[in-house]
Scaffold this active site. Structure first.
Site, PDB file in Angstrom:
ATOM      1  N   LYS A 291      44.468  41.016  28.341  1.00 17.22           N
ATOM      2  CA  LYS A 291      45.361  42.099  28.769  1.00 17.22           C
ATOM      3  C   LYS A 291      46.719  42.020  28.042  1.00 17.22           C
ATOM      4  CE  LYS A 291      42.542  44.138  31.574  1.00 17.22           C
ATOM      5  NZ  LYS A 291      41.245  43.812  30.975  1.00 17.22           N
TER       6      LYS A 291
HETATM    7  C1  LIG Z   1      39.782  48.910  33.915  1.00 11.64           C
HETATM    8  C2  LIG Z   1      39.679  47.530  34.492  1.00 11.64           C
HETATM    9  N1  LIG Z   1      39.758  47.390  35.827  1.00 11.64           N
HETATM   10  C3  LIG Z   1      39.672  46.185  36.403  1.00 11.64           C
HETATM   11  C4  LIG Z   1      39.510  45.034  35.662  1.00 11.64           C
HETATM   12  C5  LIG Z   1      39.383  43.732  36.372  1.00 11.64           C
HETATM   13  O1  LIG Z   1      40.422  42.861  36.090  1.00 11.64           O
HETATM   14  P1  LIG Z   1      40.317  41.315  36.518  1.00 11.64           P
HETATM   15  O2  LIG Z   1      39.440  40.646  35.520  1.00 11.64           O
HETATM   16  O3  LIG Z   1      41.742  40.838  36.469  1.00 11.64           O
HETATM   17  O4  LIG Z   1      39.764  41.292  37.895  1.00 11.64           O
HETATM   18  C6  LIG Z   1      39.430  45.127  34.279  1.00 11.64           C
HETATM   19  C7  LIG Z   1      39.262  43.889  33.512  1.00 11.64           C
HETATM   20  O5  LIG Z   1      39.032  43.663  32.440  1.00 11.64           O
HETATM   21  C8  LIG Z   1      39.506  46.402  33.663  1.00 11.64           C
HETATM   22  O6  LIG Z   1      39.403  46.546  32.343  1.00 11.64           O
END
Ligand SMILES: Cc1ncc(COP(=O)(O)O)c(C=O)c1O
Length: 377
Positions: free
Chosen positions: A182
């Site tokens: 990210k």
């Molecule tokens: C659009 C989107 N939503 C949610 C997530 C979930 O994030 P996390 O891995 O921090 O739970 C991601 C992760 O890559 C994502 O790309």
């Protein structure tokens, strides 16, 4: 063959220095560094509160629970997202309802959201895809008309704006990710924004077993017995991750400038390249430049990905639509053909390297590799 990684993080001596400080202190679980990051991040977004947790998925689950979502309820979201988005609804005990996207931007189609509303619908989760926010004016109007709340999935959208407003301003909640790829990262991590004090207190309790006091607060006064008044999860961010994020957030302006320069160069090159199409960017949107995706002939996509990797270019797919995942098909009866715009993007998209550490030479190498492969495969 030059190797251009799909992503490289920017964690450097500033983060290591802060980590050394935290690791030398008494509290390495949730404590002062976490509070500092929460305050910094809330200030950055222009919002009263953020609550730091272990992932964006956890953030979304807790926001849904804080909003009162539970068994029997439906939550509408886009099929063009990472699996964590609908899974958070399942984790809250409710049913995710998937809808199609706007073909140009790839973002959730407000008309499709409105068409999917039933008497069970409690909330919607618009996902700000690739760093461009959804049409938040249209979605807010629909939410108000049907008495729904909005949880923004802002995993791609820390620096984004819609009509000048950051994630979390249109929605009751926004969830952010600090996962390894990210725009700012601590390996894993997440955050929830909210507006009012009561929700803030509730989210704090939900992230840690229903405790209304953290270990650090219990320590600084004399030991007091504690009680648990509600059920909660174990999603509190620790000070180690917060130490990294405090320093990452300070770099976000410089990161954004470099991301924009790379994104603009890619856009310039690909907008005139035969066989390549780009997503549209709406005038209301300030982009976070999280992902650069190109759309190619679906018959060539997989061969092009292979050829790019053979040239050393890291690639990814964002995303295979959720309704085409076996688990979702089997559990909810989704079939191919239900969401044609998302299926088209899912079959045509390739994500290319986009991060501040990319050199100009690497960017040109990627552009040349795309030009060669789109012709040759
Ligand atoms: C659009 C989107 N939503 C949610 C997530 C979930 O994030 P996390 O891995 O921090 O739970 C991601 C992760 O890559 C994502 O790309």
């Amino acid at each position: 063959m030059k190797k251009v990684e799909f992503f490289k993080h920017g964690i450097d001596k500033e983060e290591l220095e802060r980590l050394r400080e935290v690791l030398g202190s008494l509290f390495i679980t949730t404590g002062e560094a976490v509070y500092e990051f929460e305050d910094d991040f809330a200030r950055y977004l222009g919002l009263p509160h953020t609550v730091a947790v272990t992932s964006c998925t956890a953030a979304m689950q807790l926001a849904l629970l804080a909003g009162g979502v539970g068994p029997g309820d439906e939550v509408i979201t886009t099929t063009m997202t990472f699996i964590g988005t609908p899974n958070a609804t399942l984790m809250a005990g409710a049913t995710p309802v998937l809808v199609d996207i706007d073909r140009g931007t790839g973002n959730i189609d407000p008309a499709a959201v409105e068409a999917a509303i039933t008497e069970r619908t409690k909330a919607m989760i618009p996902v700000h895809l690739y760093g461009q926010m959804c049409d938040m004016d249209a979605l807010r109007t629909i939410a108000d008309r049907h008495n729904l709340f909005i949880l923004e999935d802002a995993a791609h959208a820390i620096e984004s704006k819609w009509n000048g407003k950051a994630p979390g301003h249109y929605g009751e909640y926004a969830a952010f990710s600090f996962y390894a790829t990210k725009n700012i990262t601590s390996g894993e991590g997440g955050s929830i924004s909210c507006h009012d004090e009561k929700q803030y207190e509730l989210l704090n309790m939900l992230r840690l077993h229903g405790f209304n006091q953290l270990a650090v607060d219990r320590y600084t006064s004399n030991y007091e017995k504690y009680d648990i008044g509600m059920f909660g999860w174990k999603y509190n961010m620790d000070s180690i991750h917060a130490a990294i994020l405090i320093e990452q957030l300070k770099k976000i302006g410089a990161y954004s400038a470099r991301r924009k320069a790379v994104f603009d160069r890619y856009t310039e090159a690909f907008s005139t390249m035969d066989g390549i199409e780009l997503h549209t960017i709406r005038p209301e949107a300030e982009h976070a430049y999280h992902l650069l995706t190109i759309l190619v002939d679906p018959k060539k996509r997989d061969a092009m990905m292979k050829a790019l990797q053979e040239r050393g270019v890291g690639v990814s797919i964002n995303f295979v639509p959720v309704h085409q995942m076996t688990y979702y098909r089997e559990r909810f009866g989704y079939r191919d053909g239900m969401f044609p715009a998302a299926e088209e993007i899912g079959a045509r998209t390739i994500s290319l390297p986009l991060y501040p550490k990319l050199t100009d030479e690497e960017v040109e190498y990627v552009i040349d590799a795309v030009r060669e492969t789109v012709r040759s495969v």
